[in-house]
Each structure stands twice: as C-alpha cells, then as structure tokens.
Design an enzyme around this catalytic site. Structure first.
Site, PDB file in Angstrom:
ATOM      1  N   HIS A 132     -10.209   1.860   4.439  1.00 11.93           N
ATOM      2  CA  HIS A 132      -8.944   2.002   5.170  1.00 11.93           C
ATOM      3  C   HIS A 132      -9.145   3.006   6.309  1.00 11.93           C
ATOM      4  O   HIS A 132      -9.866   3.989   6.159  1.00 11.93           O
ATOM      5  CB  HIS A 132      -7.835   2.478   4.216  1.00 11.93           C
ATOM      6  CG  HIS A 132      -6.477   2.372   4.825  1.00 11.93           C
ATOM      7  ND1 HIS A 132      -6.008   3.303   5.723  1.00 11.93           N
ATOM      8  CD2 HIS A 132      -5.505   1.441   4.695  1.00 11.93           C
ATOM      9  CE1 HIS A 132      -4.795   2.946   6.117  1.00 11.93           C
ATOM     10  NE2 HIS A 132      -4.467   1.816   5.505  1.00 11.93           N
TER      11      HIS A 132
ATOM     12  N   GLU B 299      -7.380   5.305   7.377  1.00  5.11           N
ATOM     13  CA  GLU B 299      -7.026   6.693   7.055  1.00  5.11           C
ATOM     14  C   GLU B 299      -8.190   7.397   6.336  1.00  5.11           C
ATOM     15  O   GLU B 299      -8.360   8.608   6.458  1.00  5.11           O
ATOM     16  CB  GLU B 299      -5.736   6.718   6.215  1.00  5.11           C
ATOM     17  CG  GLU B 299      -4.519   6.420   7.085  1.00  5.11           C
ATOM     18  CD  GLU B 299      -3.327   5.831   6.358  1.00  5.11           C
ATOM     19  OE1 GLU B 299      -3.301   5.833   5.118  1.00  5.11           O
ATOM     20  OE2 GLU B 299      -2.415   5.341   7.053  1.00  5.11           O
TER      21      GLU B 299
ATOM     22  N   LYS C 127       0.046   4.146  -0.403  1.00  3.20           N
ATOM     23  CA  LYS C 127      -0.687   5.323   0.108  1.00  3.20           C
ATOM     24  C   LYS C 127      -0.532   6.477  -0.885  1.00  3.20           C
ATOM     25  O   LYS C 127      -0.566   6.228  -2.082  1.00  3.20           O
ATOM     26  CB  LYS C 127      -0.227   5.676   1.520  1.00  3.20           C
ATOM     27  CG  LYS C 127      -0.279   4.450   2.441  1.00  3.20           C
ATOM     28  CD  LYS C 127      -0.240   4.755   3.891  1.00  3.20           C
ATOM     29  CE  LYS C 127      -0.331   3.444   4.662  1.00  3.20           C
ATOM     30  NZ  LYS C 127      -0.562   3.612   6.078  1.00  3.20           N
TER      31      LYS C 127
ATOM     32  N   GLU D  33      -6.585  -4.569  10.456  1.00  2.38           N
ATOM     33  CA  GLU D  33      -5.557  -3.553  10.692  1.00  2.38           C
ATOM     34  C   GLU D  33      -5.917  -2.772  11.953  1.00  2.38           C
ATOM     35  O   GLU D  33      -6.708  -1.813  11.879  1.00  2.38           O
ATOM     36  CB  GLU D  33      -5.488  -2.576   9.509  1.00  2.38           C
ATOM     37  CG  GLU D  33      -5.081  -3.198   8.205  1.00  2.38           C
ATOM     38  CD  GLU D  33      -4.397  -2.171   7.295  1.00  2.38           C
ATOM     39  OE1 GLU D  33      -3.259  -2.421   6.894  1.00  2.38           O
ATOM     40  OE2 GLU D  33      -4.996  -1.128   7.001  1.00  2.38           O
TER      41      GLU D  33
ATOM     42  N   SER E  83       2.121  -1.785  10.603  1.00  3.95           N
ATOM     43  CA  SER E  83       3.556  -1.791  10.946  1.00  3.95           C
ATOM     44  C   SER E  83       4.256  -3.113  10.630  1.00  3.95           C
ATOM     45  O   SER E  83       5.190  -3.513  11.331  1.00  3.95           O
ATOM     46  CB  SER E  83       3.778  -1.416  12.418  1.00  3.95           C
ATOM     47  OG  SER E  83       3.407  -0.069  12.631  1.00  3.95           O
TER      48      SER E  83
ATOM     49  N   GLY F 115       1.291   2.520  10.933  1.00  2.00           N
ATOM     50  CA  GLY F 115       2.293   3.580  10.824  1.00  2.00           C
ATOM     51  C   GLY F 115       2.922   3.976  12.154  1.00  2.00           C
ATOM     52  O   GLY F 115       3.567   5.017  12.250  1.00  2.00           O
TER      53      GLY F 115
ATOM     54  N   ASN G   3       0.858  -1.187   0.000  1.00  2.00           N
ATOM     55  CA  ASN G   3       0.000   0.000   0.000  1.00  2.00           C
ATOM     56  C   ASN G   3       0.898   1.242   0.000  1.00  2.00           C
ATOM     57  O   ASN G   3       1.401   1.646   1.038  1.00  2.00           O
ATOM     58  CB  ASN G   3      -0.911  -0.034   1.246  1.00  2.00           C
ATOM     59  CG  ASN G   3      -1.818   1.180   1.320  1.00  2.00           C
ATOM     60  OD1 ASN G   3      -1.910   1.952   0.363  1.00  2.00           O
ATOM     61  ND2 ASN G   3      -2.489   1.353   2.439  1.00  2.00           N
TER      62      ASN G   3
HETATM   63  P1  PGA Z   1       1.865   0.550   7.797  1.00  2.00           P
HETATM   64  O1  PGA Z   1       0.473   0.760   7.023  1.00  2.00           O
HETATM   65  O2  PGA Z   1       2.425  -0.760   7.305  1.00  2.00           O
HETATM   66  O3  PGA Z   1       2.681   1.719   7.440  1.00  2.00           O
HETATM   67  O4  PGA Z   1       1.517   0.474   9.250  1.00  2.00           O
HETATM   68  C1  PGA Z   1      -0.397  -0.303   6.793  1.00  2.00           C
HETATM   69  C2  PGA Z   1      -1.633   0.211   6.115  1.00  2.00           C
HETATM   70  O5  PGA Z   1      -2.006   1.363   6.345  1.00  2.00           O
HETATM   71  O6  PGA Z   1      -2.250  -0.506   5.315  1.00  2.00           O
END
Ligand code: PGA
Length: 250
Positions: A91, A93, A10, A163, A207, A169, A8
């Site tokens: 997601h 976010e 992003k 998640e 993460s 993150g 991903n």
């Molecule tokens: P990350 O993000 O691996 O940076 O924690 C995972 C995600 O948002 O899908």
C-alpha cells in the site's frame, strides 16, 4: 462473477467492538447481494474476532518470513492458520514509510507461498503522473513485485489494486476511462511475464465513494474497488455495496 469490494479500515477504529460491529453490519448487508464479495481489511488485532463471525478478512500487511526471531512482525503462515484469506501488500502508505519494491516482492512471494491471496497495490504519484511516467512506474512496481520469483510459485491468485497515490484520501478521483486504460496496461504488463497466475483480479482504489463508484464498475476490466475513508461511513459504504451489486463481472 462477483465484484470484489474491500473495505480498508486502515488504522481504524479504536476498539475491537467497533471494528467487529462495522464489519458484521456490512457482511449482513452483503448476504442479500448476490453479485458482491465483501472483504474487511483490518488491523491485525481485530482479525480474529471478525473471522470468528465468518466474515472474509484481509490483513493490511505481513512479514516475508514464515517463523523466526522477528520481533513485532506478523507471519503470513500465522495469518493463514488464523483463517485470513487476503493480505494487502505494498500500500502506498507503507511505501511512504520506507517499504521498498524489493521487500514488497518478498512479501508477495511469502503471501502466495502460504496460500494467502495478495492484494498488490500499485500507483503513481502526482509528480510521476505530471512527468508522464505513470506507465514506467507501474511496470517497475509490478516487475519488482512479481518478476524476481516468477518461476517459483505457480497457480496462485492475485488481486492488483491500481491506486494512484494522488487519489488516496484526497477526494481526487481518477477518470474512469483513464483507470480502465491503466488496467489494460497492467494486464498487458503481467502478460509479458507469463507468470503462473491462475486468477488475476484488477480493482481500483483512491477516494472511491457512493457517487463515483459506478463510473469504475461499469468498466468491464475493473472488477471491484479498494475503499478507504468511505468504508468507515456506514450508510455510504452500504450504498457502495448496493451499487456494486448491479455490475457483476461478466
Ligand atoms: P481512500 O483510500 O478510499 O480513503 O482514498 C483508499 C486506500 O488507501 O486503499
């Protein structure tokens, strides 16, 4: 069966060339790994380039209508016609930017209706975890995403990415035993609705890096990972792909 590893990106990187080079590099590595399926989840504007190179791609969002006067939105039908296979829906976010469970349900339905494979993201916040509400939150998110249209679409594929919001993150990872138990709960919850899902794939995200991925993939009921930050680091992500190759889905 292969482990599903989704990068991903992003809202990265800043140029189409960089996005395409990175995805192509990973895809090249995966050609030598017979137990891994790699999917590049990219910003809309980079999808076309990557698809032309024969790389499996996911959109990071889509609208819930197929065509019409919806300025600035991207149609799931158009994504399908472009050759996109997967789409991330819900997601955290995006949830934080105001996307509701109701909208997520509509988007999931629209994706499935158009033959895209939805990657539904679910997960609890730190506060919800501390309040002992994790299971209630997951049940609510899944029921809102799937429950309202359970009779309308049959025989579709679904990926659910567990998640935990507090792990995204942050460098804090979920304990793999806990993640595996949560997968069991998700599977049971889905089972309760007796949906027309042909193929349910459960993956972990939050993460994930080359040091912790093994802990998740040794679990029988964790079939892959959704990787954010580490997917932008070439060497790190290649290690993740290589480790995933050792743990095919039984
Ligand atoms: P990350 O993000 O691996 O940076 O924690 C995972 C995600 O948002 O899908």
């Amino acid at each position: 069966m292969k482990k599903l590893v989704i990068a991903n990106f992003k809202m990265n990187p800043a140029t189409a060339d960089e996005a395409s080079d990175l995805a192509q590099f990973y895809s090249g590595k995966v050609k030598g790994l017979e137990n891994v399926e790699f999917v590049a989840a990219l910003p809309f504007i980079f999808l076309s380039d990557v698809l032309k190179k024969g790389i499996a791609a996911a959109a990071q969002n889509c609208f819930h209508k197929d065509v019409g006067a919806y300025t600035g939105e991207v149609s799931p039908l158009a994504l399908k016609n472009l050759g996109v296979q997967y789409v991330i829906i819900g997601h955290s976010e995006r949830r934080r930017m105001g996307e509701t469970d109701e909208i997520i349900g509509k988007k999931l339905q629209a994706a499935a209706r158009n033959g895209l494979i939805p990657i539904l993201c679910v997960g609890e916040t730190q506060e919800e975890k501390e309040a002992g509400q994790k299971e209630a939150v997951l049940e609510w998110q899944i029921s809102q995403a799937l429950g309202n249209w359970k009779l309308e679409i049959r025989n579709f594929q679904l990926v659910i990415a567990y998640e935990p919001v507090w792990a995204i993150g942050t460098g804090l990872v979920c304990d793999p035993d806990e993640a595996s138990k949560t997968m069991e709960f998700i599977e049971e919850t889905i089972g309760n609705w007796k949906l027309g899902i042909r193929n349910l794939t459960l993956i972990y995200g939050g993460s994930v890096d080359a040091n912790n991925i093994k802990g998740f993939l040794v679990k029988q009921n964790i079939s892959g990972a959704l990787v954010g930050g580490a997917s932008l680091k070439k060497d790190e992500f290649v290690k993740i792909l290589e480790i995933a190759n050792f743990y095919p889905v039984k």
